[in-house]
Design a protein around this motif. Structure first.
Motif, mmCIF file in Angstrom:
data_model
loop_
_atom_site.group_PDB
_atom_site.id
_atom_site.type_symbol
_atom_site.label_atom_id
_atom_site.label_comp_id
_atom_site.label_asym_id
_atom_site.label_seq_id
_atom_site.Cartn_x
_atom_site.Cartn_y
_atom_site.Cartn_z
ATOM 1 N N ALA A 62 0.838 -1.210 0.000
ATOM 2 C CA ALA A 62 0.000 0.000 0.000
ATOM 3 C C ALA A 62 0.870 1.256 0.000
ATOM 4 N N ASP A 63 1.970 1.218 0.750
ATOM 5 C CA ASP A 63 2.923 2.335 0.744
ATOM 6 C C ASP A 63 3.435 2.581 -0.673
ATOM 7 N N ARG A 64 3.815 1.496 -1.334
ATOM 8 C CA ARG A 64 4.373 1.622 -2.691
ATOM 9 C C ARG A 64 3.337 2.183 -3.663
ATOM 10 N N LYS A 65 2.102 1.706 -3.560
ATOM 11 C CA LYS A 65 1.035 2.225 -4.429
ATOM 12 C C LYS A 65 0.797 3.709 -4.170
ATOM 13 N N SER A 66 0.880 4.112 -2.897
ATOM 14 C CA SER A 66 0.691 5.522 -2.561
ATOM 15 C C SER A 66 1.773 6.368 -3.223
ATOM 16 N N ARG A 67 3.025 5.914 -3.139
ATOM 17 C CA ARG A 67 4.123 6.655 -3.764
ATOM 18 C C ARG A 67 3.964 6.708 -5.280
ATOM 19 N N GLN A 68 3.543 5.582 -5.857
ATOM 20 C CA GLN A 68 3.362 5.526 -7.312
ATOM 21 C C GLN A 68 2.307 6.528 -7.782
ATOM 22 N N MET A 69 1.205 6.621 -7.051
ATOM 23 C CA MET A 69 0.141 7.539 -7.445
ATOM 24 C C MET A 69 0.578 8.992 -7.312
ATOM 25 N N LEU A 70 1.375 9.298 -6.307
ATOM 26 C CA LEU A 70 1.891 10.656 -6.127
ATOM 27 C C LEU A 70 2.804 11.036 -7.299
ATOM 28 N N HIS A 71 3.667 10.100 -7.700
ATOM 29 C CA HIS A 71 4.578 10.372 -8.806
ATOM 30 C C HIS A 71 3.818 10.440 -10.133
ATOM 31 N N ARG A 72 2.786 9.621 -10.266
ATOM 32 C CA ARG A 72 1.978 9.656 -11.490
ATOM 33 C C ARG A 72 1.278 11.005 -11.632
ATOM 34 N N ALA A 73 0.810 11.537 -10.519
ATOM 35 C CA ALA A 73 0.135 12.838 -10.546
ATOM 36 C C ALA A 73 1.096 13.937 -10.991
ATOM 37 N N LYS A 74 2.315 13.949 -10.424
ATOM 38 C CA LYS A 74 3.282 14.989 -10.781
ATOM 39 C C LYS A 74 3.690 14.864 -12.244
ATOM 40 N N ALA A 75 3.753 13.627 -12.753
ATOM 41 C CA ALA A 75 4.113 13.422 -14.156
ATOM 42 C C ALA A 75 3.040 13.976 -15.099
ATOM 43 N N LYS A 76 1.780 13.947 -14.663
ATOM 44 C CA LYS A 76 0.691 14.473 -15.492
ATOM 45 C C LYS A 76 0.831 15.978 -15.682
ATOM 46 N N ASN A 77 1.236 16.672 -14.616
ATOM 47 C CA ASN A 77 1.398 18.120 -14.685
ATOM 48 C C ASN A 77 2.470 18.538 -13.679
ATOM 49 N N PRO A 78 3.710 18.710 -14.143
ATOM 50 C CA PRO A 78 4.811 19.065 -13.231
ATOM 51 C C PRO A 78 4.579 20.371 -12.478
ATOM 52 N N ASN A 79 3.691 21.236 -12.995
ATOM 53 C CA ASN A 79 3.417 22.509 -12.327
ATOM 54 C C ASN A 79 2.262 22.430 -11.329
ATOM 55 N N ALA A 80 1.632 21.264 -11.264
ATOM 56 C CA ALA A 80 0.484 21.107 -10.371
ATOM 57 C C ALA A 80 0.937 20.998 -8.924
ATOM 58 N N CYS A 81 0.008 21.283 -8.017
ATOM 59 C CA CYS A 81 0.230 21.050 -6.588
ATOM 60 C C CYS A 81 -0.200 19.629 -6.269
ATOM 61 N N VAL A 82 0.722 18.790 -5.848
ATOM 62 C CA VAL A 82 0.410 17.402 -5.505
ATOM 63 C C VAL A 82 0.312 17.284 -3.980
ATOM 64 N N VAL A 83 -0.856 16.831 -3.517
ATOM 65 C CA VAL A 83 -1.133 16.740 -2.087
ATOM 66 C C VAL A 83 -1.190 15.275 -1.662
ATOM 67 N N ALA A 84 -0.363 14.903 -0.724
ATOM 68 C CA ALA A 84 -0.437 13.573 -0.116
ATOM 69 C C ALA A 84 -1.206 13.709 1.196
ATOM 70 N N ALA A 85 -2.248 12.908 1.342
ATOM 71 C CA ALA A 85 -3.079 12.981 2.550
ATOM 72 C C ALA A 85 -3.237 11.592 3.155
ATOM 73 N N GLY A 86 -3.526 11.542 4.448
ATOM 74 C CA GLY A 86 -3.947 10.300 5.067
ATOM 75 C C GLY A 86 -2.884 9.448 5.728
ATOM 76 N N CYS A 87 -3.109 8.129 5.687
ATOM 77 C CA CYS A 87 -2.375 7.195 6.547
ATOM 78 C C CYS A 87 -0.896 7.068 6.198
ATOM 79 N N TYR A 88 -0.553 7.000 4.908
ATOM 80 C CA TYR A 88 0.859 6.899 4.544
ATOM 81 C C TYR A 88 1.608 8.154 4.969
ATOM 82 N N VAL A 89 0.948 9.288 4.872
ATOM 83 C CA VAL A 89 1.533 10.548 5.343
ATOM 84 C C VAL A 89 1.862 10.445 6.822
#
Length: 436
Positions: A53-80
């Protein structure tokens, strides 16, 4: 207008919190877009229940930044909560928001919009005793509404990181729950599902103490709500008073998800579970004394450290004895930071796979036996959607015991309660019926 995409990982409690954050954003002028589309802000509500689950959380965060490098990427919840400030060293992450701080999302976002500085918003969850009030006025499911009424856990099972990520038991005020139930009823929802991280502990932190039973009895008084369903329960909550009073409620759904994890007493001790198989079985018999054909479902971890063939056989035999409607089977996954992760006698993955497959086969057999009971019987179904299979239209819904039922019909019946007679099977997991 800022475009925001949200993605949820993990449990029903996480899903509730993600929907609550989405409604906060909508109410503050943000446009919600699918996660697959370009956005100015990406919010990932993370999970940390396993290393995977930790790995999936990291993957989704990196996928979001790859979609738009200028976007604000927010990590929330348990892995945080588990990873802490280390997440801010990840160049893909701009903001981190821990548990019990999701209510601050708008304030934190507004500040980022002003200075574009990476920031963390994490509380010391181990000492926080305040329940974070998040509310829903609507849900993505148009007939069934999940309500988070409790957070945190005091159990400290040896395989589980959740008490460290979610903190101690905190219950939502009963009046706040009832207020939200009434609002959902006014929106047309007929079924509510009460959920929590350790739902059985609801009210133990109140002064004076209250209980989950007290809450259920209050919820059933709300006009418009026709069904009350419960999330996962601990066996200790099953008492004669509990099941006796629930059996008298026409709104209560006799679907009990009783967490088991192992059918072997020695394994349960290593897991730090606070019951024996004998005590658990007595709870199951008690439920069946008060309900004609209740749905009993559970979770099992196979391949827990030091699990011998004899211990596994004890678990299989116990599952055979109880005869559950559904058993959710998980291969043990090491979670750093837990006692089980450093235990000797870790089980090889191929052995876990063999044991898991054996229990999955047993589960298919028991699930079919449970469904077969309804052949030729009349049941009440809450319809949820219309779907087409091979060009034929079917109305799909669930009974109170959460048996999925389909009726051939072109007429849309979503959110309608109807009496049907079960005639057979549409698929292995969907029963076929006709309107009475």
């Amino acid at each position: 207008m800022k475009r925001v995409a949200l993605h949820n990982l993990g449990c029903k409690v996480n899903a509730y919190e993600t929907e609550a954050m989405q409604q906060m954003l909508e109410d503050n002028g943000y446009e919600i877009v699918p996660f697959t589309e370009p956005a100015d802000v990406y919010i990932i509500n993370t999970c940390t229940v396993t290393n995977i689950a930790d790995r999936k959380s990291r993957q989704m965060l990196h996928r979001a930044k790859a979609k738009n490098p200028n976007a604000c990427v927010v990590a929330a919840g348990c892995y945080v909560q588990a990873a802490g400030e280390a997440l801010l060293q990840d160049e893909a992450v701009d903001l981190v928001i821990g548990n019990n701080r999701k209510k601050d999302l708008i304030r934190v976002l507004r500040k980022w919009e002003q200075d574009h500085k990476a920031a963390e918003c994490i509380t010391d969850i181990a000492t926080d005793r305040e329940y974070e009030e998040l509310t829903l006025g609507r849900t993505t499911d148009h007939t069934r509404a999940y309500l988070k009424v409790q957070d945190g856990c005091n159990q400290f099972c040896s395989y589980c990181i959740i008490p460290y990520a979610r903190g101690r038991v905190r219950s939502r005020k009963m009046e706040d729950v009832i207020h939200e139930v009434k609002r959902l009823a006014s929106e047309g929802y007929q079924e509510v599902v009460l959920t929590g991280i350790h739902l059985s502990s609801y009210g133990v932190d109140f002064e004076p103490c209250s209980s989950l039973l007290d809450l259920i009895l209050r919820v059933q008084e709300v006009e418009g709500i026709e069904r009350i369903r419960l999330g996962s329960l601990e066996p200790r909550i099953i008492t004669e008073e509990f099941v006796s009073k629930l059996s008298k409620s026409r709104k209560f759904c006799p679907h009990f998800h009783l967490s088991l994890q192992s059918g072997c007493d020695d394994t349960l001790k290593r897991m730090n579970r606070h019951y024996t198989t004998g005590e658990y079985f007595k709870k199951c018999r008690l439920i069946r004394e008060y309900f004609e054909h209740p749905a009993l479902t559970t979770d099992i971890i196979v391949g827990f450290p030091q699990e011998t063939e004899e211990e596994f056989t004890s678990t299989r035999d116990f599952l055979e004895k109880v005869s559950f409607y559904e058993t959710h089977i998980f291969k043990y996954s090491r979670r750093q930071g837990t006692k089980a992760a450093v235990m000797e006698g870790q089980i090889p993955e191929p052995v876990k796979a063999v044991r898991s497959n054996e229990l999955l086969a047993l589960n298919r057999e028991k699930s079919k036996a449970f469904r077969d009971y309804y052949m030729g019987r009349t049941q009440e179904v809450l319809f949820e959607e219309m779907t087409r299979i091979d060009g034929v239209a079917y109305q799909i819904g669930h009974t109170k015991e959460y048996v999925k039922v389909a009726v051939k019909s072109e007429r849309e019946r979503s959110n309608q309660l109807c009496r049907v007679r079960v005639t057979g099977y549409l698929t292995d997991e969907i029963m076929l019926a006709e309107f009475e």
